[in-house]
Every structure is written in C-alpha cells, then in structure tokens.
Design a protein around this motif. Structure first.
Motif, PDB file in Angstrom:
ATOM      1  N   PRO A 113      45.261  23.366  32.077  1.00 48.26           N
ATOM      2  CA  PRO A 113      44.529  23.605  30.690  1.00 48.26           C
ATOM      3  C   PRO A 113      43.691  22.707  30.014  1.00 48.26           C
ATOM      4  CG  PRO A 113      46.946  22.854  30.667  1.00 48.26           C
ATOM      5  CD  PRO A 113      46.400  23.073  32.263  1.00 48.26           C
ATOM      6  N   ARG A 114      43.667  21.505  30.420  1.00 42.01           N
ATOM      7  CA  ARG A 114      42.826  20.452  29.836  1.00 42.01           C
ATOM      8  C   ARG A 114      41.452  20.289  30.403  1.00 42.01           C
ATOM      9  NH1 ARG A 114      43.726  14.974  30.461  1.00 42.01           N
ATOM     10  NH2 ARG A 114      44.786  15.418  32.638  1.00 42.01           N
ATOM     11  N   GLY A 115      41.110  21.351  31.218  1.00 40.32           N
ATOM     12  CA  GLY A 115      39.798  21.583  32.127  1.00 40.32           C
ATOM     13  C   GLY A 115      38.930  22.447  31.430  1.00 40.32           C
ATOM     14  N   GLU A 116      39.130  22.837  30.167  1.00 43.56           N
ATOM     15  CA  GLU A 116      38.171  23.680  29.425  1.00 43.56           C
ATOM     16  C   GLU A 116      38.533  23.386  27.973  1.00 43.56           C
ATOM     17  OE1 GLU A 116      39.063  27.864  29.985  1.00 43.56           O
ATOM     18  OE2 GLU A 116      41.104  27.588  29.691  1.00 43.56           O
ATOM     19  N   ALA A 117      37.561  23.580  27.018  1.00 41.65           N
ATOM     20  CA  ALA A 117      37.744  23.061  25.540  1.00 41.65           C
ATOM     21  C   ALA A 117      36.891  23.723  24.643  1.00 41.65           C
ATOM     22  CB  ALA A 117      37.847  21.489  25.695  1.00 41.65           C
ATOM     23  N   ILE A 118      36.915  23.641  23.675  1.00 42.44           N
ATOM     24  CA  ILE A 118      36.152  23.935  22.362  1.00 42.44           C
ATOM     25  C   ILE A 118      35.503  22.711  21.974  1.00 42.44           C
ATOM     26  CG2 ILE A 118      35.862  25.148  20.129  1.00 42.44           C
ATOM     27  CD1 ILE A 118      38.144  26.894  20.801  1.00 42.44           C
ATOM     28  N   LEU A 119      34.328  22.502  21.995  1.00 43.54           N
ATOM     29  CA  LEU A 119      33.542  21.151  21.657  1.00 43.54           C
ATOM     30  C   LEU A 119      32.570  21.332  20.403  1.00 43.54           C
ATOM     31  CD1 LEU A 119      32.379  19.889  25.100  1.00 43.54           C
ATOM     32  CD2 LEU A 119      34.305  19.338  24.170  1.00 43.54           C
ATOM     33  N   VAL A 120      32.454  20.438  19.764  1.00 38.50           N
ATOM     34  CA  VAL A 120      31.629  20.378  18.407  1.00 38.50           C
ATOM     35  C   VAL A 120      31.048  19.035  18.592  1.00 38.50           C
ATOM     36  CG1 VAL A 120      33.129  21.722  17.206  1.00 38.50           C
ATOM     37  CG2 VAL A 120      33.575  19.167  16.898  1.00 38.50           C
ATOM     38  N   PRO A 121      29.634  18.807  17.855  1.00 37.26           N
ATOM     39  CA  PRO A 121      28.945  17.753  17.741  1.00 37.26           C
ATOM     40  C   PRO A 121      29.755  16.474  17.123  1.00 37.26           C
ATOM     41  CG  PRO A 121      27.704  19.433  17.229  1.00 37.26           C
ATOM     42  CD  PRO A 121      28.954  19.980  17.282  1.00 37.26           C
ATOM     43  N   LYS A 122      29.640  15.320  17.878  1.00 35.41           N
ATOM     44  CA  LYS A 122      30.460  14.123  17.210  1.00 35.41           C
ATOM     45  C   LYS A 122      30.225  14.186  15.693  1.00 35.41           C
ATOM     46  CE  LYS A 122      26.576  10.820  17.839  1.00 35.41           C
ATOM     47  NZ  LYS A 122      26.538   9.442  18.407  1.00 35.41           N
ATOM     48  N   GLY A 134      32.986  32.240  10.593  1.00 34.89           N
ATOM     49  CA  GLY A 134      31.810  32.318  10.195  1.00 34.89           C
ATOM     50  C   GLY A 134      30.694  31.603  10.942  1.00 34.89           C
ATOM     51  N   LYS A 135      31.200  30.710  12.111  1.00 38.57           N
ATOM     52  CA  LYS A 135      30.178  29.730  12.755  1.00 38.57           C
ATOM     53  C   LYS A 135      29.735  30.519  14.060  1.00 38.57           C
ATOM     54  CE  LYS A 135      30.951  26.831   9.543  1.00 38.57           C
ATOM     55  NZ  LYS A 135      30.033  26.248   8.683  1.00 38.57           N
ATOM     56  N   LYS A 136      28.607  30.002  14.615  1.00 40.41           N
ATOM     57  CA  LYS A 136      28.187  30.543  15.833  1.00 40.41           C
ATOM     58  C   LYS A 136      28.885  29.459  16.832  1.00 40.41           C
ATOM     59  CE  LYS A 136      23.845  31.792  16.080  1.00 40.41           C
ATOM     60  NZ  LYS A 136      22.482  31.880  16.152  1.00 40.41           N
ATOM     61  N   GLU A 161      36.428  38.549  15.697  1.00 37.41           N
ATOM     62  CA  GLU A 161      35.574  38.917  14.751  1.00 37.41           C
ATOM     63  C   GLU A 161      35.092  37.928  13.740  1.00 37.41           C
ATOM     64  OE1 GLU A 161      38.355  40.944  15.799  1.00 37.41           O
ATOM     65  OE2 GLU A 161      37.116  42.018  17.070  1.00 37.41           O
ATOM     66  N   ASP A 162      36.058  36.974  13.637  1.00 36.66           N
ATOM     67  CA  ASP A 162      35.573  35.997  12.541  1.00 36.66           C
ATOM     68  C   ASP A 162      34.622  35.033  12.891  1.00 36.66           C
ATOM     69  OD1 ASP A 162      37.370  36.565  10.735  1.00 36.66           O
ATOM     70  OD2 ASP A 162      39.233  35.855  11.436  1.00 36.66           O
ATOM     71  N   VAL A 163      34.233  34.903  14.199  1.00 37.14           N
ATOM     72  CA  VAL A 163      33.183  33.892  14.773  1.00 37.14           C
ATOM     73  C   VAL A 163      31.916  34.995  15.314  1.00 37.14           C
ATOM     74  CG1 VAL A 163      34.649  32.175  15.252  1.00 37.14           C
ATOM     75  CG2 VAL A 163      33.871  33.891  17.041  1.00 37.14           C
ATOM     76  N   GLU A 164      30.773  34.242  15.292  1.00 36.00           N
ATOM     77  CA  GLU A 164      29.682  34.721  15.860  1.00 36.00           C
ATOM     78  C   GLU A 164      29.295  34.375  17.385  1.00 36.00           C
ATOM     79  OE1 GLU A 164      24.788  35.050  15.117  1.00 36.00           O
ATOM     80  OE2 GLU A 164      26.123  33.948  13.551  1.00 36.00           O
ATOM     81  N   PRO A 165      29.625  35.205  18.119  1.00 39.73           N
ATOM     82  CA  PRO A 165      29.416  34.742  19.525  1.00 39.73           C
ATOM     83  C   PRO A 165      27.769  34.495  20.002  1.00 39.73           C
ATOM     84  CG  PRO A 165      30.854  36.852  19.537  1.00 39.73           C
ATOM     85  CD  PRO A 165      29.937  36.434  18.109  1.00 39.73           C
ATOM     86  N   ASP A 183      27.242  26.220  16.391  1.00 35.64           N
ATOM     87  CA  ASP A 183      28.278  25.072  15.606  1.00 35.64           C
ATOM     88  C   ASP A 183      29.235  24.460  16.675  1.00 35.64           C
ATOM     89  OD1 ASP A 183      27.280  25.658  12.864  1.00 35.64           O
ATOM     90  OD2 ASP A 183      27.695  27.651  13.453  1.00 35.64           O
ATOM     91  N   ALA A 184      29.677  25.335  17.648  1.00 35.10           N
ATOM     92  CA  ALA A 184      30.660  24.811  18.894  1.00 35.10           C
ATOM     93  C   ALA A 184      30.299  25.650  20.050  1.00 35.10           C
ATOM     94  CB  ALA A 184      31.961  25.381  18.194  1.00 35.10           C
ATOM     95  N   TRP A 185      30.934  25.037  21.065  1.00 36.10           N
ATOM     96  CA  TRP A 185      30.634  25.244  22.365  1.00 36.10           C
ATOM     97  C   TRP A 185      32.159  25.266  23.187  1.00 36.10           C
ATOM     98  CZ3 TRP A 185      28.161  21.635  26.663  1.00 36.10           C
ATOM     99  CH2 TRP A 185      27.863  22.443  27.968  1.00 36.10           C
TER     100      TRP A 185
END
Length: 317
Positions: A113-122, A134-136, A161-165, A183-185
C-alpha cells in the motif's frame, strides 16, 4: 519508452496478422510466449536476467517481450491478442474483464500500500485530501491509482465527482505536475519515489489502510487452458527473481536503473516499499478485487458487473 497510439495499433495489427508464430500458441511448430511488461518491476528484471528463455527452451518455447507505459495499455494488447501474459496493478484487469477481455488471474504479489500515493508540489497549500475538492488531479485512467483516489476521497468525505480528473500516463502526468498544470498527481512507484526525490513532491495520502495495492500476473484464457507447463515454469522464474530482489535490493536497483532511467538510490526507496512472494489468489484477495469491481460499477466507471472468481486460475500459482 512512450508508445504512441499509432505505434500501438500497428504493433497489435502486426501481431494479429502473423497467427502461426504469435497468436496460435497451441499446435505451432515454434511456441512463442509473448510477455507484456512495464518499465519497472519483476518482469523487467526477469527479462534482463535471461533466465526464463533458458528454462522455457527445454520445453520447446521461445519468449518475446513488449514494453507498455501502463497496465491498461498492456491489457488492451492482451484483449487484442497481441500478448499472452503480463503484470498489472489491481484496477486494469477489472476494466479489461468488463470489456470482455479473455483474461485469467494467475498469481499475485502481497499488498504494497505504500507503493502508490497522492502527491502535491512541495509548496502546495493543499494539506489534506479534503482540500482536493474542485481541484485538477492527474492519474492514469483504469490503473491501480484510480482506485486509490476513489477510496481516499471517500475517506475524506468527498466523492469522485468532487475533483476534476486529468487522465495522463506517468510521463505526461509528471510533466503536468511539474508545470503546475494539475493540483495533484496520483502515481505509483518508481515514479512516486522519483518525484519525491527529484522535485520534493509531498505525499498527501498513500494506500495504507484504504487499499491493498496488489500486483497481479495475468494471462489469456487460451494460454491458461493450453499451456499449463509453460505457466508453471514462468511463475517459478518470477519467484526466483522475487527472492533475489528481496534479498539484495541494491543489486536489483542497479540492474533496473539503466532501463528505467531512474537513479539507483531512488529505486532502492521504491523497491523497499514493494512486496514479494508470488502466490495463487485466495478467497481474501478475490474478495478484495471484487470490492474494487463493485465500487467501479456503482460509480459507472465500468459498463457492467463482473465476477472476479470466474476468471481466477485454480490451484498452483
């Protein structure tokens, strides 16, 4: 190596156009086992070692390898009859089964489970998954991280539906992430580890406690029905590579680095988050996969309900 849609279509067409040595394994004079692999993982190491070819030669098989940018693309090729076997995360086989692909689950690796994650810029102001509303968000559609995003949003009280894929393969996702176009990856290792090291990407949420993140080995029904001996040899070879990687992560990282184009130190970080030990699917793993499939059907991400147990190889992995 990025595969364009045109190149992929041409490759599939070529494979279908030469049935004696490629598609019709059974009865062919030269039995060819066609393996699809991604840029990182056990199959890359197996390819590099060259041990599978030697093992299969004794029972009359040769091997062909084809690289794909992600699990969904690999299983598109399997569905088209262009490959016989491959490895993906949890979600691609569910999408493929819903599209009537003739696949069978052969074996799996334990959860990572630690081998995948939601990342954001530092320097992102986003500090929690709830703030993704509301973020992409960039991710590879139909991949294991697709489910991670769904479950992380659910945990945070949001819906899909709350995010923009933004559906992007790993290389394009990294580029969009660095440019600030998303905004996130949501990404898996080793791309996850590479972003954490190279651009100090910050982990918002990994899979711990919400998704297992299994790796599955899959084959066509024709392969499973007609080539049990070849499958057994293949799984045994994978198991040997697994054990070697687990016992000498630094050596495995050194071997992977040239082909992946990622520094050894980053790969060590990724490999330490990986799980090892090839096993057949038990009732627990089948139930976990079924839960993912049911979730995607409810979200209308797949067109019909699927039953995972219908496409699992029985007995020895």
């Amino acid at each position: 190596m990025k595969i364009t849609r045109r190149a992929f279509t041409a490759a599939v067409a070529g494979a279908i156009a030469t049935p004696l040595t490629h598609v019709r394994l059974a009865g062919a004079a030269d039995k060819v086992l066609r393996i699809g692999y991604q840029k990182y993982g056990t199959l890359v190491l197996l390819k590099g070692k060259g041990t599978l070819e030697k093992k299969l030669e004794s029972i009359g098989y040769t091997v062909e390898w084809t690289e794909f940018p992600g699990g969904p693309q690999l299983l598109e090729a399997l569905n088209a009859g262009a490959v016989d076997f491959g490895s993906t995360g949890e979600t691609p086989p569910i999408f493929a089964q819903a599209a009537n692909a003739p696949l069978v689950y052969i074996a799996h690796e334990p959860p990572a489970p630690r081998g995948e994650a939601i990342l954001v810029p530092k320097d992102s102001p986003i500090k929690s998954v709830a703030e993704l509303k509301g973020k992409k968000v960039a991710f590879n559609k139909g991949s294991n991280v697709h489910y991670l995003l769904v479950k992380a949003l659910e945990e945070a009280g949001l819906t899909y539906e709350d995010v923009e894929p933004s559906f992007l393969a790993p290389a394009d996702g990294r580029a969009a992430f660095e440019k600030g176009a998303v905004d996130a990856w949501v990404i898996w290792d080793p791309f996850q580890a590479a972003a954490e090291v190279a651009v100090e990407a910050r982990e918002l949420r990994n899979g711990e406690g919400i998704v297992p993140n299994h790796q599955f080995y899959l084959g066509t029904k024709a392969l499973v029905d007609g080539h049990a001996e070849a499958i057994d040899v293949l799984i045994d070879a994978i198991s040997e590579i697994d054990e070697w990687t687990k016992s000498d992560t630094a050596a495995a990282a050194a071997e992977l680095s040239p082909s992946v184009g990622i520094p050894e130190s980053v790969l060590v970080k990724a490999l330490e988050r990986q799980s090892y030990g090839v096993k057949s699917l038990d009732d627990t793993v089948v139930a976990q996969q079924q839960s993912i499939a049911d979730t995607f059907f409810k979200l209308k991400l797949i067109p019909k309900e699927v039953t995972i147990a219908d496409v699992v190889r029985k007995g020895k992995a």
